[in-house]
Design a protein around this motif. Structure first.
Motif, mmCIF file in Angstrom:
data_model
loop_
_atom_site.group_PDB
_atom_site.id
_atom_site.type_symbol
_atom_site.label_atom_id
_atom_site.label_comp_id
_atom_site.label_asym_id
_atom_site.label_seq_id
_atom_site.Cartn_x
_atom_site.Cartn_y
_atom_site.Cartn_z
ATOM 1 N N GLN A 158 34.556 -41.497 -12.496
ATOM 2 C CA GLN A 158 33.339 -41.175 -13.232
ATOM 3 C C GLN A 158 33.006 -39.692 -13.099
ATOM 4 N N ALA A 207 33.001 -36.598 -15.839
ATOM 5 C CA ALA A 207 31.873 -35.678 -15.992
ATOM 6 C C ALA A 207 32.337 -34.228 -15.874
ATOM 7 N N ILE A 219 29.227 -44.695 -7.254
ATOM 8 C CA ILE A 219 29.759 -43.849 -8.330
ATOM 9 C C ILE A 219 31.146 -43.412 -7.874
ATOM 10 N N VAL A 226 25.487 -40.042 -15.426
ATOM 11 C CA VAL A 226 26.505 -40.666 -14.575
ATOM 12 C C VAL A 226 25.782 -41.576 -13.590
ATOM 13 N N HIS A 247 24.566 -36.115 -20.691
ATOM 14 C CA HIS A 247 25.472 -37.144 -20.155
ATOM 15 C C HIS A 247 24.944 -37.652 -18.817
ATOM 16 N N ILE A 258 23.327 -37.021 -12.593
ATOM 17 C CA ILE A 258 23.954 -37.994 -11.696
ATOM 18 C C ILE A 258 22.867 -38.717 -10.919
#
Length: 323
Positions: free
Chosen positions: A91, A95, A87, A78, A76, A113
């Motif tokens: 978000q 996560a 960010i 971000v 994943h 990230i």
């Protein structure tokens, strides 16, 4: 897929970590934009979720197929929702929820990230709470250009990795092997991208040396004769203004160094002319101004970059004396 040569030393260290099954729950990797660090992180993530290999993704299992397609449910990313944006906390909370869930394919979950310094204060604090009590079988990877912009408490909970500096020889050898064109750009100019090889290649392919020389000409026409076309200045900075402010920063930094005899030569003729009519004090003052401008442009997407740069240019050419 072959790695860029400047990424290979770090990858070998990560492979050793993989083979020893010593992946930490949180990693912080410092690297410039234009290094291709994303490719290295994707390679690490694919190896972590691979079912058949310890230090390298096998490339054949179902997990590897999903990784190659960018659709692995346990990897994943971000990132800011729009260029220039931060960010936000939602978000990071999403996560965090993902980090607490079970792996969909029965392995580890990877949360990347980028750029980590784009997290606002609320987002940073939300991440910190998770890092303080890290979930099992979950790895956070934070990518940053400047770790000093992160909360010290976040840094302290991550294993830090620094991408080694790209040597001039490695960069030029790689550029010459790209078949885009032989590297004919003066190193005095190309060194701006010395730690961002992919940006250096783009600079060459797009023949931006012509724009760099146009920038020097615009500066010279202003400080030498006070004769300039405001329309030309506005038109020049309308395209890629942030990149061109970065050029200005390098230029005024080199002017300061040249006054102390510590700037690597030989100098292009246009730079020598500019040096002759710009004092150290003037170069230092404008460098400070440009630094603040670049920070503002990078952190606030709503600013009118063209107007700010033209206003700065007018202060340059209207100064009583630059030498």
């Amino acid at each position: 897929m072959t790695l860029y040569p400047w990424l290979e030393p770090l990858w070998k260290q990560w492979q050793l970590m993989l083979s020893q099954q010593s992946i930490p729950h949180a990693m912080l990797c410092s690297a410039n934009v234009g290094t291709g660090i994303e490719e290295l992180v994707n390679r690490l993530a694919a190896a972590v979720v691979c079912k058949n290999s310890d230090d390298e993704a096998c490339g054949f299992c179902h997990s590897c197929d999903l990784s190659k397609g960018g659709h692995h449910p346990d990897i994943h990313w971000v990132m800011p929702e729009k260029p220039g944006k931060g960010i936000n906390v939602e978000q990071v909370r999403e996560a965090n929820r993902y980090a607490m869930e079970s792996s969909q394919l029965g392995g580890k979950r990877i949360i990347i990230i980028q750029p980590a310094e784009a997290m606002n204060e609320s987002a940073s604090n939300a991440l910190l709470k998770t890092l303080e009590t890290p979930p099992d079988q979950c790895v956070f990877i934070l990518l940053t250009q400047d770790k000093h912009k992160l909360l010290p408490t976040i840094i302290s909970r991550c294993q830090h990795w620094q991408l080694p500096k790209v040597s001039r020889a490695v960069l030029l050898d790689w550029l010459n092997g790209q078949n885009a064109r032989q590297v004919t750009v003066d190193w005095f100019i190309l060194k701006m991208y010395g730690q961002s090889p992919l940006d250096a290649l783009s600079f060459i392919k797009q023949e931006k040396q012509k724009e760099w020389e146009q920038l020097l000409t615009i500066l010279l026409s202003g400080v030498q004769s006070r004769s300039f076309s405001l329309f030309e200045v506005q038109s020049f900075f309308k395209v890629d203004p942030i990149e061109k402010v970065t050029w200005l920063l390098y230029l005024f930094n080199d002017l300061q160094k040249a006054h102390f005899g510590v700037c690597e030569g030989p100098f292009p003729h246009l730079f020598e002319q500019l040096l002759g009519c710009t004092s150290y004090e003037s170069a230092y003052s404008h460098y400070q101004h440009l630094q603040k401008m670049l920070h503002s442009l990078q952190s606030s997407s709503g600013l009118n970059a063209e107007l700010l740069i033209v206003d700065w240019y007018l202060t340059l050419v209207q100064a009583p004396s630059n030498n």
